[in-house]
Design a protein around this motif. Structure first.
Motif, mmCIF file in Angstrom:
data_model
loop_
_atom_site.group_PDB
_atom_site.id
_atom_site.type_symbol
_atom_site.label_atom_id
_atom_site.label_comp_id
_atom_site.label_asym_id
_atom_site.label_seq_id
_atom_site.Cartn_x
_atom_site.Cartn_y
_atom_site.Cartn_z
ATOM 1 N N MET A 1 0.808 -1.224 0.000
ATOM 2 C CA MET A 1 0.000 0.000 0.000
ATOM 3 C C MET A 1 0.840 1.272 0.000
ATOM 4 O O MET A 1 0.340 2.345 -0.324
ATOM 5 N N ALA B 1 3.026 1.837 -2.044
ATOM 6 C CA ALA B 1 3.487 2.085 -3.413
ATOM 7 C C ALA B 1 2.513 2.940 -4.216
ATOM 8 O O ALA B 1 2.857 3.466 -5.270
ATOM 9 N N ILE B 2 1.292 3.100 -3.702
ATOM 10 C CA ILE B 2 0.249 3.771 -4.468
ATOM 11 C C ILE B 2 0.604 5.226 -4.766
ATOM 12 O O ILE B 2 0.382 5.723 -5.864
ATOM 13 N N CYS B 3 1.217 5.881 -3.795
ATOM 14 C CA CYS B 3 1.398 7.328 -3.918
ATOM 15 C C CYS B 3 2.391 7.714 -4.990
ATOM 16 O O CYS B 3 2.341 8.826 -5.503
ATOM 17 N N ASP C 1 3.362 5.345 -7.549
ATOM 18 C CA ASP C 1 3.318 4.352 -8.629
ATOM 19 C C ASP C 1 4.582 3.525 -8.714
ATOM 20 O O ASP C 1 4.895 2.955 -9.763
ATOM 21 N N GLN D 1 -9.563 -0.803 -8.056
ATOM 22 C CA GLN D 1 -10.051 0.556 -7.873
ATOM 23 C C GLN D 1 -11.320 0.786 -8.709
ATOM 24 O O GLN D 1 -12.283 1.386 -8.232
ATOM 25 N N ALA E 1 -14.119 -1.033 -7.209
ATOM 26 C CA ALA E 1 -14.509 -0.409 -5.939
ATOM 27 C C ALA E 1 -15.515 0.723 -6.147
ATOM 28 O O ALA E 1 -16.317 1.030 -5.267
ATOM 29 N N ARG E 2 -15.488 1.329 -7.330
ATOM 30 C CA ARG E 2 -16.420 2.429 -7.608
ATOM 31 C C ARG E 2 -17.863 1.946 -7.572
ATOM 32 O O ARG E 2 -18.764 2.688 -7.197
ATOM 33 N N PRO F 1 -19.360 -0.165 -2.999
ATOM 34 C CA PRO F 1 -18.992 0.701 -1.878
ATOM 35 C C PRO F 1 -18.320 -0.054 -0.728
ATOM 36 O O PRO F 1 -17.386 0.468 -0.116
ATOM 37 N N GLN G 1 -14.791 -0.425 -1.631
ATOM 38 C CA GLN G 1 -14.131 0.881 -1.566
ATOM 39 C C GLN G 1 -13.776 1.224 -0.119
ATOM 40 O O GLN G 1 -12.625 1.551 0.205
ATOM 41 N N HIS G 2 -14.760 1.127 0.733
ATOM 42 C CA HIS G 2 -14.537 1.492 2.136
ATOM 43 C C HIS G 2 -13.520 0.556 2.787
ATOM 44 O O HIS G 2 -12.709 0.969 3.610
ATOM 45 N N LEU H 1 -10.968 -0.844 1.427
ATOM 46 C CA LEU H 1 -9.610 -0.446 1.054
ATOM 47 C C LEU H 1 -9.132 0.712 1.921
ATOM 48 O O LEU H 1 -8.008 0.715 2.427
ATOM 49 N N TYR H 2 -10.007 1.700 2.115
ATOM 50 C CA TYR H 2 -9.633 2.823 2.976
ATOM 51 C C TYR H 2 -9.330 2.333 4.388
ATOM 52 O O TYR H 2 -8.376 2.779 5.023
ATOM 53 N N LYS H 3 -10.154 1.420 4.845
ATOM 54 C CA LYS H 3 -9.965 0.914 6.199
ATOM 55 C C LYS H 3 -8.632 0.201 6.364
ATOM 56 O O LYS H 3 -7.921 0.389 7.352
ATOM 57 N N MET I 1 -5.917 0.585 4.651
ATOM 58 C CA MET I 1 -4.793 1.527 4.623
ATOM 59 C C MET I 1 -4.734 2.305 5.927
ATOM 60 O O MET I 1 -3.657 2.569 6.462
#
Lengths: 247, 247
Positions: free
Chosen positions: B100, B102-104, B106, B129, B132-133, B136, B139-140, B142-144, B146
């Motif tokens: 995770m 690495a996302i910022c 690439d 990603q 995930a759109r 939901p 999507q959530h 993934l945020y959790k 990270m």
DNA sequence: CGTTAACTTGACGGCCCTCAAGAGAGGTGG
DNA sequence: CCACCTCTCTTGAGGGCCGTCAAGTTAACG
């Protein structure tokens, strides 16, 4: 740099402008949004909550509802262990986002305290998340920002795990210098918003050690210290301390 | 616990089952997906890449395409500073997600090395990603995940910045114990997959110190050490070390 | 069985913490 | 505007924890 008065009634659009104005890498909002998407963001973001110096924006344990972007001012984040030890986990300046550690548990995991009179934007997370579904750029931007936080933390772990006190201080000063420069402030002369103790907590050192090493740097002609005013005399000298490591 | 053979041909659905089977909090996949959503995830996740002990899953600097979930095995992540110092930033076991950071940019920001023969799922990030759109929950989730990584890192910063060597080791052993237990393994007897040096790097200590303190714990009757096999005799004793702090 | 990596243990030294005292700065009320 | 108080910072002396260096032991693997 915009004056406090100018940005009092700032919108998402203006906030983005403010950020790009001072050429922030560390954007709190993504670039490339359409006017319509911008307008939608505007309608979500809550404006201008003011936090006085010493006050908390949120405390560990409080329910999580919003991310916060620093518009003006300076914050520290810190976690407190069960037995009462404080660890400062970060310092946050204008344009930076706080509160991402709260998403996983729906409750804040750290305290956020203003180190000077400050102003923040509130970004209600549920609504941001919903909007992000229709705005891929925003969605990806959120992942990126959280990822950047992880990278930052890993670098602090490197600092805490591997570096000597002098190296930590040098790295800290250079990091601050760079971030002030990004915001259009002087890279060579700036005001520390935090106490020696808070610096120490962040760097895993005691306040006396921080004080001593700042004095030593001054004796060596690397910096000038006058209370919380720091002047960097030899940027290269500080960098040299970082690369002059035993192994 | 599923045997290696059983999970060889694992699907996203099975992976989720595997996770819930061993009551992992640290899910690599969210719960609550519909069968159709599950099928879509299945079609994205690439199965069963095998990594031999000592081999790298990815290295810092390599372009980022996928997150990786450990299916079987054990990994370490580490960042290397410009001047060659290694900091182990984490150990990862089955069900945990890596990459995770690495996302910022690439590009991968750290190395991921297998500490035993392992198997990972690949989760192509662009496709995750996109999915995930429309999902939901995903999507959530993934945020959790990270966010949880950020919280973890903050706790390591607390450990590195505030704790003495004995406390760090005690916290480390208790953490491992808990994570093995979550996976259905014994909480009191387990095999260390990493060297003393890697433990030391993670905890900000030298390998000799790690060795000495493990011996000391053994003398005190807290644990039994036989090479990399650890037996925890007194869970409470280790906990007591954590709370017996000077201030 | 030989070779190498990993681990243990001891002796010693240095870095940073602890404790202490005093100086300085900033804010408040008279 | 000054006196006072408190918080913050500086500097010194001493000690302890952990790093460094070294030597020997054990385990792992071909």
């Amino acid at each position: 740099m915009l004056s406090p008065i100018q940005i009092r009634e700032v919108s998402a659009r203006q906030l983005r402008q403010m950020c790009s104005t001072c050429s922030l890498r560390e954007l709190c909002l993504p670039v490339g949004l359409s006017p319509e998407e911008m307008r939608q963001l505007d309608s979500i973001i809550c404006q201008g909550r003011h936090i006085k110096r010493g006050e908390g924006l949120y405390r560990a344990g409080e329910p999580f509802r919003s991310l916060h972007a620093v518009r003006v001012g300076f914050f520290k984040s810190s976690v407190i262990s069960e037995d009462g030890r404080e660890q400062v986990t970060g310092f946050h300046m204008s344009g930076e986002l706080m509160g991402m550690d709260a998403i996983c548990s729906d409750a804040h995991a750290c305290d956020a305290i203003a180190l000077e009179d400050s102003e923040v934007c509130e970004l209600p997370f549920d609504e941001i998340q919903t909007l992000a579904r229709n705005v891929p750029i925003l969605q990806h931007h959120l992942y990126k920002i959280m990822s950047r936080e992880i990278v930052r933390d890993h670098n602090v772990m490197l600092l805490l795990g591997n570096m000597k006190a002098e190296e930590r201080l040098a790295a800290f000063l250079l990091n601050l210098s760079q971030r002030f420069a990004l915001r259009g402030y002087s890279a060579t002369s700036f005001h520390l918003r935090m106490t020696r103790e808070e610096i120490g907590s962040y760097l895993g050192l005691k306040l006396e050690t921080v004080s001593r090493i700042l004095s030593r740097f001054q004796e060596q002609g690397l910096i000038k210290v006058q209370n919380r005013l720091i002047e960097i005399i030899s940027h290269d000298g500080l960098k040299a301390i970082l690369s002059t490591n035993p192994r």
